[in-house]
Design an enzyme around this catalytic site. Structure first.
Site, short mmCIF file in Angstrom:
data_model
loop_
_atom_site.label_atom_id
_atom_site.label_comp_id
_atom_site.label_asym_id
_atom_site.label_seq_id
_atom_site.Cartn_x
_atom_site.Cartn_y
_atom_site.Cartn_z
N HIS A 1 0.83 -1.21 0.00
CA HIS A 1 0.00 0.00 0.00
C HIS A 1 0.87 1.27 0.00
CE1 HIS A 1 -3.65 2.34 1.34
NE2 HIS A 1 -2.70 3.14 1.80
N GLU A 2 1.78 1.34 0.95
CA GLU A 2 2.60 2.55 1.04
C GLU A 2 3.52 2.67 -0.16
OE1 GLU A 2 1.75 4.75 3.02
OE2 GLU A 2 0.49 3.54 4.34
N HIS B 1 3.32 6.79 -6.70
CA HIS B 1 2.56 7.98 -7.13
C HIS B 1 3.44 9.23 -7.00
CE1 HIS B 1 -1.67 10.05 -6.86
NE2 HIS B 1 -1.21 10.04 -8.09
N HIS C 1 1.59 4.49 -2.78
CA HIS C 1 1.69 5.94 -2.60
C HIS C 1 3.07 6.41 -3.06
CE1 HIS C 1 -2.01 6.83 -0.48
NE2 HIS C 1 -1.75 6.02 0.51
#
Ligand SMILES: [Zn+2]
Length: 730
Positions: free
Chosen positions: A511-512, A518, A515
């Site tokens: 998940h991180e 991104h 990010h």
């Protein structure tokens, strides 16, 4: 996040490094951005040359990739550098405002975007270090620095002469021949001024300012009452039999030292443990009421306060020309209108309620005819059902998830999807635990960014998991590539032992890293919309979507290998893990949606409607009944202790976690349906329109460009186990 998460609306100047979020399951509360609409006169700032001498933030950073000189930075360097940064920013803003030339895109909009660079340089490091290595000095500095920044940001946002120039450029936007990114910068800059109230008449501005001030007091009071009401509730236990079913470490934790006495409180962790394992039904009932009736009567009653908050927010929205606070809040988000957000929630609620009915029947079957299941029984009997139907030893998973292998797993996924490569590099770091990788485009060899990982917990680090940046990407004159960090809180292993992750931690790591990508892959001109900033119901998507690769059998086969034997994780274990994931989803989805609907309904009231409400609980009851929420399912939050929305920054936004889940489920379904989870055509679009695009366009358009259509809700329903015809596999 706490007070440091400033929701700064101006496109200008202060772009703080805001951790991109914890996982949505964690409690994340931000403070409401209560901006003043009339800028108070700014106090003088003084900083001497002596204070700045040898200050690393005043020097050029020459290390590879622009890594901050961590070893040279002392706590004492921050404040003078911040002050000097603020002074320079004031000069930059004054230069824009006092420019005798007519306002142009370059001399106003770009100049504003570029202002505050010196401040940004120190704040990026400061906000990172205060999250990972806090000490008393830094804590005090936070309390001093953040109010200063808010004040300066307000002064910029409500500078009438500055807004006049922005307005002038905006008025001729169609004749300026701007390219897409320039036009976007202009649009976002103008929007942020307007949404703060800069375009209002002086008379209306004064009314909004008065509302903001009252709201600031009320939202603080709401939080204070909740804290005190929570502390006030206690149940004293003197008969050990009342603690039947509870684990010993829990009993020890709540025992009064030296006495045969135990104290139950409604702290969330105590509450959850007791409600799940406490066998005394009567006590469960008392705990249940203690928890859900907090701050609902007496001295700390938040009812009248939240009604007034709802009324004032509605009034403010009306002054700005919106039908309701929710309409104002949702305008720049993907959902766009409260009606769309509501329709979405209702759509997911229907199958969730159906599933909850089945869950209820399973539990009633365990209970038999003795009594009817009540709200205070749900957790307890759900756990009994879980043990009977889905029990498996979660520790058996861990040997397959050694941290280095998991990280290589996520790197490999990124390489296959986006043709990017990661090479470990030795750089200065803020902590010896931190590792760094140079991220390159494998087709061109071009450097894309520096990725740094700080995986372990320590006393000086805040809890949770988050992504942050030491440097944002931009390309105005010079192509600056980002430095991005992932921060987790894994307990360090004993010396010489491997770090083995739970599956939950594996998901967090993916998940991180989502990010992180991104922030790293971003290809935009202006830092204002590079990387992870975006509407609340969208920004979780690039992170959440990557989680789907983590448990795909094809990916697991590559990275989930036993750290000792090299054996690939057995499919039977994976199946058990997946089956357990959909357990009790009817309840979990319903309690979440109930709270989201309460949030939307409070904030969809007109000021007149809100003013007529005298009893918050009665209003709440009406709303829950209208949507058919059964009384035995408590909303995740009741209004009186819903601090996300009444003292945090989530008003009319609690639905956002689930909204982003539509996107990640639908986005990954595209790959699955194509028969190739690395489908090159889809991967190229995902890269271009999501990871590289930052906020260059509205979120719904970015998504459509990636997916070729609007998202559909079915994949989300399927993932939660709500699909009508469950496929036999997949
Ligand atoms: Zn996240």
């Amino acid at each position: 996040m706490t007070a440091k998460h400033l929701l700064i609306g101006t496109a200008a100047a202060i772009t703080l490094t805001v951790p991109a979020c914890d996982k949505p399951s964690s409690e994340k509360i931000e403070t409401e951005a209560v901006a003043q609409t009339t800028a108070a006169p700014l106090p003088d700032i003084t900083v001497t040359e002596a204070e700045l001498r040898g200050n690393p933030f005043r020097q050029e950073w020459t290390a590879d990739f622009g890594v901050p000189p961590f070893s040279a930075i002392r706590d004492a360097h921050y404040l003078p550098a911040v002050k000097q940064g603020l002074l320079e920013q004031r000069e930059e803003i004054a230069a824009i405002v006092d420019n005798p030339d007519a306002p142009t895109f370059d001399n106003t909009i770009v100049a504003l975007d570029q202002s505050g660079a010196a401040l940004d340089k120190v704040m990026k490091t400061f906000s990172n270090i205060t999250n990972t290595d806090i000490n008393d000095t830094l804590s005090e500095l936070e309390a001093e620095i953040y109010p200063m920044l808010t004040r300066e940001s307000d002064a910029i946002g409500f500078n009438p002469a500055l807004f006049e120039r922005v307005q002038a450029v905006y008025a001729k936007r169609d004749r300026l021949g701007l390219d897409e990114q320039d036009a976007r910068l202009l649009e976002l800059t103008h929007r942020s001024f307007v949404r703060r109230g800069a375009a209002l008449s002086p008379d209306v501005k004064a009314q909004v300012a008065a509302i903001n001030e009252e709201l600031s007091g009320l939202t603080t009071l709401f939080g204070k009452n909740l804290l005190l009401a929570t502390k006030t509730f206690e149940i004293e236990i003197t008969d050990q039999a009342d603690l039947a079913g509870l684990p010993d470490d829990f009993k020890n934790a709540i025992k009064v030292e030296g006495e045969d006495k135990w104290i139950l409180t409604v702290d969330r962790s105590v509450y959850e443990t007791f409600m799940t394992q406490g066998e005394n039904r009567d006590l469960r009932s008392k705990m249940f009421d203690g928890y859900r009736m907090r701050a609902s009567s007496g001295e700390y009653d938040n009812g009248p306060i939240l009604i007034r908050i709802a009324e004032l927010r509605a009034k403010r929205a009306e002054l700005m020309g919106y039908a309701s606070h929710a309409a104002y809040q949702l305008e720049p988000r993907m959902a766009k209108t409260p009606a769309q957000a509501e329709a979405f929630l209702v759509r997911v609620l229907a199958p969730a309620l159906e599933r909850a009915k089945e869950e209820r029947a399973d539990m009633q079957a365990l209970i038999g005819d003795d009594f009817q299941l009540e709200g205070y029984d749900w957790w307890f009997y759900a756990d009994k059902v879980r043990q009977a139907k889905y029990a498996f030893d979660e520790t058996a998973l861990k040997p397959y998830f050694e941290i280095g292998a998991v990280r290589q797993g996520v790197f490999d996924v990124a390489t296959q999807l986006f043709n990017i490569g990661f090479t470990p590099v030795a750089t200065e770091t803020w902590n010896p635990d931190v590792q760094a990788w140079n991220l390159k485009d494998l087709a061109t060899g071009e450097h894309l960014g520096l990725f740094m990982a700080d995986m372990y917990s320590r006393d000086s680090k805040r809890g949770g998991a988050w992504m942050s940046s030491f440097r944002s990407a931009s390309n105005v004159g010079e192509n600056i590539r980002p430095i991005v960090a992932n921060n987790l809180n894994i307990t360090p292993p004993a010396k010489g032992e491997p770090t083995l992750l739970s599956y939950d931690q594996v998901e967090t790591l993916f998940h991180e890293f989502g990010h992180g990508l991104h922030g790293l892959l971003t290809q935009v001109k202006y830092a204002t919309f590079s990387g992870v900033d975006g509407p609340r119901d969208y920004t979780e998507f690039p992170a959440q979507v990557l989680e789907h690769w983590a448990d795909d059998p094809e990916v697991l086969a590559k990275y989930a290998k036993h750290y000792k034997t090299g054996e690939i994780i057995p499919q039977t274990l994976v199946d058990k893990m997946n089956a357990a994931a959909t357990f009790n989803q009817g309840f979990k989805t319903t309690e979440y949606i109930a709270a989201s609907l309460l949030d939307l309904r409070w904030h969809s009231l007109s000021s007149e409607e809100a003013a007529k409400i005298t009893d918050a609980r009665a209003f709440e009851k009406e709303v829950l009944e209208e949507y058919g929420i059964p009384p035995e399912i408590e909303p995740r939050y009741r209004s009186q202790y819903f601090s996300h929305i009444f003292s945090g920054g989530y008003s009319a936004g609690y639905y956002g976690y689930l909204w982003a889940e539509i996107l990640d489920a639908d986005g990954f379904a595209a790959f699955k349906q194509s028969g190739d989870i690395y489908n090159p055509e889809l991967a190229a679009k995902l890269k271009k329109w999501i990871y590289e695009a930052g906020g260059t366009r509205e979120a719904d358009e970015l998504y459509r460009n990636f997916r070729g259509s609007d998202p559909t809700i079915e994949p989300l329903l399927e993932n939660r186990g709500f699909a009508e015809d469950k496929p036999s596999e997949g």
